[in-house]
Each structure stands twice: as C-alpha cells, then as structure tokens.
Design an enzyme around this catalytic site. Structure first.
Site, short mmCIF file in Angstrom:
data_model
loop_
_atom_site.label_atom_id
_atom_site.label_comp_id
_atom_site.label_asym_id
_atom_site.label_seq_id
_atom_site.Cartn_x
_atom_site.Cartn_y
_atom_site.Cartn_z
N LYS A 102 0.86 -1.18 0.00
CA LYS A 102 0.00 0.00 0.00
C LYS A 102 0.90 1.23 0.00
CE LYS A 102 -3.62 2.37 2.59
NZ LYS A 102 -4.59 2.28 3.68
N LYS A 110 -2.12 -1.49 -3.94
CA LYS A 110 -3.00 -0.34 -3.85
C LYS A 110 -2.19 0.95 -3.89
CE LYS A 110 -6.03 1.83 -0.54
NZ LYS A 110 -6.43 1.90 0.83
C1 PBG Z 1 -7.33 2.99 5.53
C2 PBG Z 1 -7.76 2.95 4.12
C3 PBG Z 1 -7.67 3.97 3.18
C4 PBG Z 1 -8.20 3.48 2.00
C5 PBG Z 1 -8.62 2.18 2.25
N1 PBG Z 1 -8.32 1.85 3.57
C6 PBG Z 1 -7.25 5.38 3.33
C7 PBG Z 1 -5.85 5.74 3.60
O1 PBG Z 1 -4.94 4.93 3.70
O2 PBG Z 1 -5.69 6.94 3.77
C8 PBG Z 1 -8.30 4.24 0.72
C9 PBG Z 1 -9.26 3.72 -0.27
C10 PBG Z 1 -9.55 4.64 -1.38
O3 PBG Z 1 -8.91 5.69 -1.58
O4 PBG Z 1 -10.48 4.31 -2.13
N2 PBG Z 1 -8.33 2.52 6.40
#
Ligand code: PBG
Length: 323
Positions: free
Chosen positions: A195, A248
C-alpha cells in the site's frame, strides 16, 4: 517472414474474431464493492468527491447489498464511519460498533454475499492516523493490539474475511494468531500488502473523515518509487499468513501488480482507489472522456496486469455492462 506474410489486422476485422482471440476478459465475479456505513436510519448521503457513491446507514446498506448480489458481485468490503472518535480508535473495536453491526445485519439478511471488513483504526481515531500516536510518532507494536481486537470483533460479528490496511509491521501475523486463538482458524486474511503513500486516497479520506490531523502517512505507507520493497512487503505478508495479497492503488502501480503476479502463487487483488474513480467521473462529467469506456479500459488493464480480484467503486456499473 514479416509483412506482407504477417498481417495482424486479419483477426481484428470482425467483432466475433476479436472476441475469440481476446486474451483478458472481465466478469462480475472479479469485483469487490467498497461500501461506507454510518450511524442512523434511512441515511443515504452522496459523497461529494465521489459522485455515485454514498454513506449508508445499516438498513440501507442491507438493501444495497441485495443489489450487489443480484449483479453477480461476490463480495463487499465495509468501511465504518463512527460518531465517536478518540486517540486509540476504540469505537473500531466495539463489539457493537458500526461495522460490527453492519456485518451482522448483512450476514443475517442477505445470502450469497461475502462480507469483508477493512481493519485499520484511521476512521476511528481523532488524529486520523492508522496507528497509536505518541509524541508525534506512530507506534507500531502498540497498534498491533488494537488491530488484533478489531479483527476479532469483526470475525465474531460474522465477517467472511478481514483486510488489514494499516501497514504496521507484523500485523498480518498478529491478526492470524488472534483469529486462530479466538476460534477462527479458517477465516482468510486479505492483506493490503503493498500500500503506497498515495495522493489518490484523497476522496476516500473526505468520505470517511480520516485525513491525518498532523503530518502524513509516509512513515508507514510505502514510497511510490519502490518496487523491490513492495515485493518484500508482499513476501512478508505471505509468510505471516496472508491468503490474498493486495496492491494499492491500482492503475499507477500496474508494474507492481504484474511483479506480484509473476512472483507469488496466491491470489493478487488490486484496489482501484477513490482518486482513480473520481478522476474518471470528473473527466466524464466535463465531457472529456466516455465514462463507460474509461471505466472498462482501466479495469481491463488492471486485470491484464495480473490482478485476480479488483476492489472498485465501479463494481456495480461494470457488472451491469458485463451481464
Ligand atoms: C485505511 C484505508 C484507506 C483506503 C482504504 N483503507 C485510506 C488511507 O490509507 O488513507 C483508501 C481507499 C480509497 O482511496 O479508495 N483505512
């Protein structure tokens, strides 16, 4: 033996031939639909930065879930937006919290749909970070305890899979151990393994009210520049017991998806995040792109890169076109 013997256009002349030799196909079963759940009843608020996506109260979430199954989509992933936030994100681990109640309601009232939960405290903390904060730093090992409890309460509420998205070191192993101890050895974990610290999460943070109140997420989410490190993150999550690994965001990281697919044997998921969705929506609204074609082309690219599963806000629209 090149031109004029080889003419690649021969098989491009008819739609039937094109269909026959198409190397990648999308299906509704490829998708996981992300949903935001809020307190209250009969509440359906459109998210300003994500046109067509809503924050739903549990009663309306159940209706939405029925539509999702009817479209042939196998799973949803739930994000909770609580009324109460604190330093430790404790409402996220409340057995009677918003996500726990949402899971229970969907599992009781909708059949044939897998319910996945996002495990991370950022939506529940007042500072908006994904970990416990001390003196401006995000503490790793202390955060693991919160994640363990959160994952266990999701499992106890009936979740079919948990998906840790926090990027703390060791969290997949910690959650695996907790689930095993609590009597859920068969509950799979989908790890947000690679991520990246991305600007493309901005509309989600607006939707969930989870923007960090100080600093940024670069001390725990990955540097966009790093491909080898992404593969280390993925390999570690596999060692710790992940059943599905996720990359991601998706479209700006297709090389990471392809590398993960080439090196790992387990299913690879890719998250087409909020910013990827909103970019296409905005361009379509301005009349600059054909929304359906941009949606399908981006999803197809993610699948072609090697994703077995795609988390996408377009899941319903794409499934409708694919039926
Ligand atoms: C954290 C989380 C995020 C997203 C999914 N889980 C936000 C982040 O890391 O700031 C982002 C998903 C998206 O942008 O569609 N709980």
């Amino acid at each position: 033996m090149a031109f004029p013997i080889q003419r690649l256009r021969r098989l491009r002349q008819h739609e039937a031939f094109r269909r026959m030799v198409r190397e990648t196909n999308l299906a509704p079963s490829d998708f996981i639909y992300p949903l935001f759940v809020v307190e209250g009843r009969d509440r359906r608020e459109e998210i300003a930065s994500m046109p067509g996506q809503f924050r739903l109260s549990v009663d309306l979430l159940v209706k939405e879930a029925r539509e999702v199954v009817a479209l042939g989509i196998p799973a949803i992933i739930l994000f909770g937006i609580p009324d109460r936030k604190d330093e430790r994100g404790s409402s996220g681990s409340d057995p009677n919290g918003i996500v726990q109640r949402a899971v229970k309601a969907v599992k009781d009232q909708v059949s044939g749909l897998m319910v996945i939960t996002d495990v991370c405290i950022d939506e529940y903390t007042d500072h908006g970070h994904c970990g416990i904060v001390k003196d401006g730093r995000i503490l790793n090992d202390e955060t693991l305890d919160c994640l363990r409890t959160m994952a266990r309460t999701h499992a106890q509420a009936g979740a079919d899979m948990v998906a840790p998205s926090d990027m703390m070191d060791g969290r997949v192993g910690a959650i695996r151990a907790e689930l095993d101890q609590a009597g859920f050895p068969e509950l799979p974990i989908m790890a947000y393994a690679a991520k990246f610290a991305s600007c493309f999460y901005a509309p989600f943070r607006d939707a969930a009210g989870s923007s960090p109140q100080f600093g940024d997420r670069q001390s725990y989410q990955m540097d966009s520049a790093n491909r080898r490190e992404a593969l280390r993150e993925i390999a570690l999550d596999v060692e710790e017991g992940a059943d599905i690994i996720m990359v991601k965001p998706a479209l700006p990281y297709l090389d990471i998806i392809a590398a993960a697919r080439a090196q790992m044997l387990l299913p690879v998921a890719a998250y087409q995040v909020s910013g990827e969705y909103s970019m296409i929506k905005a361009a379509a609204q301005a009349g600059w792109l054909d929304e359906s074609r941009a949606m399908m082309e981006s999803l197809l690219s993610i699948k072609r890169a090697g994703a077995d599963v795609i988390l996408t806000y377009f899941a319903k629209d794409a499934a409708r076109l694919l039926r």
